[in-house]
Design a protein around this motif. Structure first.
Motif, PDB file in Angstrom:
ATOM      1  N   ASN A 194      -6.061  -7.523   2.681  1.00 43.86           N
ATOM      2  CA  ASN A 194      -7.362  -6.265   2.331  1.00 43.86           C
ATOM      3  C   ASN A 194      -7.069  -5.620   1.547  1.00 43.86           C
ATOM      4  N   GLY A 195      -7.802  -5.317   0.769  1.00 48.83           N
ATOM      5  CA  GLY A 195      -7.866  -5.228  -0.562  1.00 48.83           C
ATOM      6  C   GLY A 195      -7.979  -3.742  -0.618  1.00 48.83           C
ATOM      7  N   SER A 196      -9.231  -3.053   0.677  1.00 44.61           N
ATOM      8  CA  SER A 196      -8.972  -1.618   0.548  1.00 44.61           C
ATOM      9  C   SER A 196      -8.502  -0.672   0.395  1.00 44.61           C
ATOM     10  N   ALA A 197      -6.662  -1.114   0.718  1.00 42.30           N
ATOM     11  CA  ALA A 197      -5.976  -0.451   1.551  1.00 42.30           C
ATOM     12  C   ALA A 197      -5.756   0.114   0.269  1.00 42.30           C
ATOM     13  N   SER A 198      -4.517   1.130   0.233  1.00 38.72           N
ATOM     14  CA  SER A 198      -4.419   2.345  -0.350  1.00 38.72           C
ATOM     15  C   SER A 198      -3.156   1.428  -1.418  1.00 38.72           C
ATOM     16  N   THR A 202      -4.585 -13.400  -3.116  1.00 35.74           N
ATOM     17  CA  THR A 202      -5.665 -12.563  -1.788  1.00 35.74           C
ATOM     18  C   THR A 202      -5.651 -14.387  -0.546  1.00 35.74           C
ATOM     19  N   PRO A 210       1.182  -1.253  -0.078  1.00 35.19           N
ATOM     20  CA  PRO A 210       0.258   0.095   0.023  1.00 35.19           C
ATOM     21  C   PRO A 210       1.258   1.111  -0.204  1.00 35.19           C
ATOM     22  N   ASP A 231      -3.021   6.232   3.707  1.00 34.33           N
ATOM     23  CA  ASP A 231      -4.269   5.942   4.384  1.00 34.33           C
ATOM     24  C   ASP A 231      -4.007   5.384   5.963  1.00 34.33           C
ATOM     25  N   THR A 247      -6.010   1.897   6.898  1.00 33.25           N
ATOM     26  CA  THR A 247      -5.908   0.196   6.511  1.00 33.25           C
ATOM     27  C   THR A 247      -4.852   0.074   6.357  1.00 33.25           C
ATOM     28  N   ASP A 248      -3.268   0.700   5.833  1.00 33.93           N
ATOM     29  CA  ASP A 248      -2.278   1.043   5.689  1.00 33.93           C
ATOM     30  C   ASP A 248      -0.916   0.290   6.644  1.00 33.93           C
TER      31      ASP A 248
END
Length: 829
Positions: free
Chosen positions: A212-216, A206, A181, A185, A188-189
């Motif tokens: 965590n796919g939402s990480a920047s 994955t 990442p 962020d 999340t990061d």
């Protein structure tokens, strides 16, 4: 003609074979079975006393290796090593139990006396068979395992972490990529600051619990390495089938362990972290810096630390043994050490009256490889001898001296290759311009003196202590050396033999403190034809200042004990060549050679203990143990000593009915055996009735029995001698007619003096001891002190004079006075 007289002050300097004019006045032409004693003068040699019959049915051949163990006063033994076997006896002649637990084939030899070399260290007697070549162990450490580690050491936002694998069965290779990442962020990061999570995502993509796919700007994919075509966007190293078909992975915290499934080396692994391999790198087989090894890993993984580039001697191997612990280890597929069956074996004193002979377990190589922790130089070469020095077992092989680890007698390998320890084994070669195979050694002048056939070498050191980096083996002298005889130290001297055509020479070796050099004097220079060939042992008794030299006859055909129906015979093996010396305030005042003959005895070896010499010998049809008391003491009861060989105490049994005393000889019937009453010294004729049983007339229960021997001294031709201020010089001009010689004797029994002038018959003068004033009974022994006047009536060079005694009674000749006529036509200027 003027009447002149001249004294011979003593007879303490033995034999000289120089021309008579060069001899000392107290030296004779020959001397047999006599001892030169500073106190008692020219005396009979001590008796050969019977101790025990060691083997009643067998004769030990002269190829037997006789070895002595003298651990302490209560642990003294004589050992017989022969082809295929060992016997051990204490000094009372008792046989000790010897168990050959293993290594019996190592005792195979056609000539054990030449092939077997030994050294004693505490309870171990190490034995090397020179005919056996030591070899490297065919057993090796575990074969090289194809494996690698991927060490995720640190995390960096925005960096791409990738692992690339190639394999013979994978087309184009496979690359697993994880995009960190951006770090923009924090919610999340920040969780990706743990290197363990990056490792997990590389393994499972994955599917990892840490994904965590939402990480920047996070990303993951598996691609073909040669064209970057996507193979998977969710599976990584441990779950993508294109990889798991060929590789297996395991996880250890932030470290990935991997290996090809078929242990095939045809693969590659590489890593990238976008930060110059500071955050993640792989380790396959080698690494240059030990500090870069991971804290975690798979137990048993071996890595080679290469150190400086191009310097292979600084390489070493480490093995992961636990968290944070990498221990130095042996390289894969490397010989473990030496083959035990080809290395020296040992006879072990169990300290309970028993001994065990066995193959030894020599220490294995525990680190390094053949190059960094090389085989000792004796591998593939014959071992010539063994030694011991400063708590190290030493091996002589070729030109090298190899010393074991300090206090580690079974280890000849370094215990670490990362540094050289002072306690490490030492392997050094003798310096010089020609090849010098080291054959023997002796502790001398606080160092170790080594012998080749033509030179002597001193083990020295450049530092405070001897170590692999300080040890030096320098040539200090160049005397030829007979390697069949081990040199021996006595006081501040070392003695060794040299071959002198058909005879043997002896060197007295010493260190000259003034010149800081070593030198050796030939102590046989005056008796160059005395010692025969085939010497095999020097016995030193420093209490009695005596050296004894033993010589063998032609080698027997047998190499193990054998039975014989006839008595053994000997040419040289029945004789001891004795060198008596005495120092007075550093000056040698006595240097006397003589020979002691023991008829019918075949000497195989000897041991010096206190003032005794114990003799292992074949006699008759079996093998016996004898002893000689070099002190030659008077019997406290009689006040004098009695001289017979095979001497032993016997208690007889008297029968009043027959008037006979019956006794049993412990060694059987012997020709010429007599009995001596221990209460008065009278000798008696024995009658052999049957086997070992003898009788003698009268009641005599306290006896010695034995066989008389002849003692003989040949007087050197006498000359008028002038004192030049530098010693007495013989005068050969003029005519010297000797009228008589008077011999002063003390506490002596019967002896005779034979004078044989040229072209005339022998005239004999007897000393019977029965002189005016004798008060004993007619049949009692007569011991007297006085002067025996012997008529000569011959020119000084025209007669021979022999002093002889075959009696059992003592003879002590103190000095002599020569009287004669001397005429010289000219006067000296």
């Amino acid at each position: 003609m003027a009447v002149v007289s001249q004294s011979i002050p003593n007879f303490i300097n033995g034999i000289s074979q120089q021309t008579p004019t060069q001899r000392g006045i107290n030296q004779g032409s020959d001397q047999i079975n006599l001892q030169n004693n500073i106190v008692d003068g020219l005396s009979k040699r001590p008796s050969l006393e019977y101790v025990a019959t060691l083997d009643s049915t067998n004769v030990y051949p002269n190829k037997t290796k006789i070895w002595n163990i003298q651990r302490d006063e209560s642990n003294q033994y004589m050992c017989a090593f022969y082809n295929g076997g060992i016997k051990v006896y204490d000094l009372a002649g008792n046989s000790k139990t010897v168990t050959i637990a293993s290594g019996s084939s190592y005792l195979t030899s056609t000539n054990p006396k030449e092939d077997f070399k030994l050294v004693n260290i505490a309870d171990y007697t190490f034995l090397v068979n020179k005919s056996v070549t030591p070899t490297a162990d065919s057993n090796t450490s575990a074969a090289k395992q194809e494996e690698f580690l991927i060490y995720v050491k640190a995390t960096n936002y925005g960096r791409e972490y990738s692992v690339t694998l190639t394999h013979a069965s994978i087309t184009g290779g496979i690359k697993v990529i994880f995009q960190m990442p951006s770090g923009n962020d924090a919610t999340t990061d920040s969780e990706f600051r743990d290197s363990n999570k990056i490792k997990d995502i590389l393994l499972y993509g994955t599917s990892s619990t840490h994904w965590n796919g939402s990480a920047s700007q996070i990303g993951f994919k598996t691609v073909r390495a040669d064209n970057n075509s996507t193979l998977s966007t969710s599976q990584g190293l441990a779950n993508y089938s294109g990889i798991t078909s060929h590789f297996t992975f395991e996880s250890y915290d932030n470290v990935i362990y991997g290996k090809p499934n078929n242990n095939n080396a045809s693969y590659t692994v590489s890593t990238s972290d976008g930060a110059g391999s500071t955050a993640m790198y792989h380790i396959r087989d080698t690494i240059q810096d030990f500090s870069k090894l991971p804290y975690y890993g798979k137990t048993g993984v071996i890595v080679k630390i290469t150190g400086e580039e191009g310097d292979t001697l600084s390489d070493y191997y480490v093995k992961f043994t636990g968290n944070g612990v990498w221990s130095e280890t042996i390289a894969p597929a490397t010989s473990l050490g030496v083959t035990n069956s080809t290395m020296p074996h040992a006879l072990i004193n169990n300290n309970n009256g028993t001994f065990t002979f066995q193959e030894l377990s020599w220490d294995d190589r525990v680190c390094g490889d053949i190059e960094t922790n090389s085989n000792p130089s004796f591998i593939g070469k014959k071992i010539q001898n063994l030694t011991f020095y400063k708590n190290r077992l030493g091996i002589l092989s070729g030109e090298n001296l190899i010393l074991s680890e300090n206090a580690g007698f079974f280890n000849f390998f370094a215990t670490t290759v990362t540094q050289v320890l002072d306690t490490d084994p030492i392997d050094i070669s003798a310096s010089g311009t020609q090849v010098n195979t080291l054959k023997n050694s002796v502790s001398f002048n606080e160092t170790l003196l080594m012998f080749s056939d033509t030179a002597q070498y001193k083990l020295d050191h450049a530092g405070d202590t001897i170590s692999p980096t300080t040890a030096i083996l320098n040539e200090v002298s160049s005397f030829e050396h007979d390697d069949t005889v081990s040199p021996i130290a006595a006081g501040r001297f070392a003695y060794f033999t040299q071959s002198r055509n058909a005879n043997t020479a002896v060197r007295e070796y010493y260190a000259d403190d003034d010149t800081l050099t070593n030198d050796g004097l030939d102590i046989t220079v005056a008796v160059q034809n005395l010692l025969p060939t085939n010497p095999y042992q020097i016995i030193s008794n420093t209490i009695e200042d005596t050296l004894i030299f033993l010589h063998a006859d032609t080698a027997d055909s047998q190499s193990a004990p054998y039975t014989t129906g006839s008595n053994v015979t000997a040419t040289n093996a029945d004789t001891m060549y004795v060198y008596k010396y005495f120092f007075d305030r550093g000056e040698k005042v006595q240097t006397a050679w003589s020979k002691w003959e023991f008829s019918g005895v075949k000497i195989l070896g000897a041991l010096s203990s206190d003032s005794y010499v114990y003799v292992f010998a074949a006699e008759g049809t079996n093998t016996k143990l004898f002893k000689i008391d070099l002190r030659n003491l008077k019997d406290p009861t009689l006040g004098f000593n009695c001289y017979v060989d095979l001497k032993t105490e016997i208690t007889g049994s008297y029968s009043s009915g027959t008037g006979l005393t019956t006794l049993t000889s412990p060694y059987g019937a012997k020709t010429g055996l007599i009995a001596i009453d221990r209460t008065n010294g009278t000798n008696y004729v024995l009658t052999n009735t049957s086997g070992s049983t003898y009788t003698l007339v009268g009641n005599h229960t306290s006896l010695w029995i034995g066989v008389p021997y002849e003692s003989k001294y040949v007087l050197s031709p006498q000359y008028i001698r002038e004192d030049t201020g530098k010693g007495l010089v013989a005068v050969t001009s003029g005519r010297y007619q000797i009228r008589n010689i008077s011999f002063d004797y003390e506490n002596s029994g019967f002896f005779q003096v034979e004078v044989t002038p040229e072209n005339r018959t022998t005239n004999t003068t007897f000393m019977t001891g029965y002189v005016i004033g004798f008060t004993g009974a007619p049949n009692n022994v007569a011991i007297a002190t006085g002067t025996l006047r012997v008529p000569i009536q011959a020119r000084n060079t025209a007669f021979e004079l022999h002093i002889k005694s075959s009696s059992h009674l003592p003879m002590h000749i103190a000095s002599a006075e020569v009287e004669g006529y001397y005429h010289r036509r000219s006067r000296r200027m």
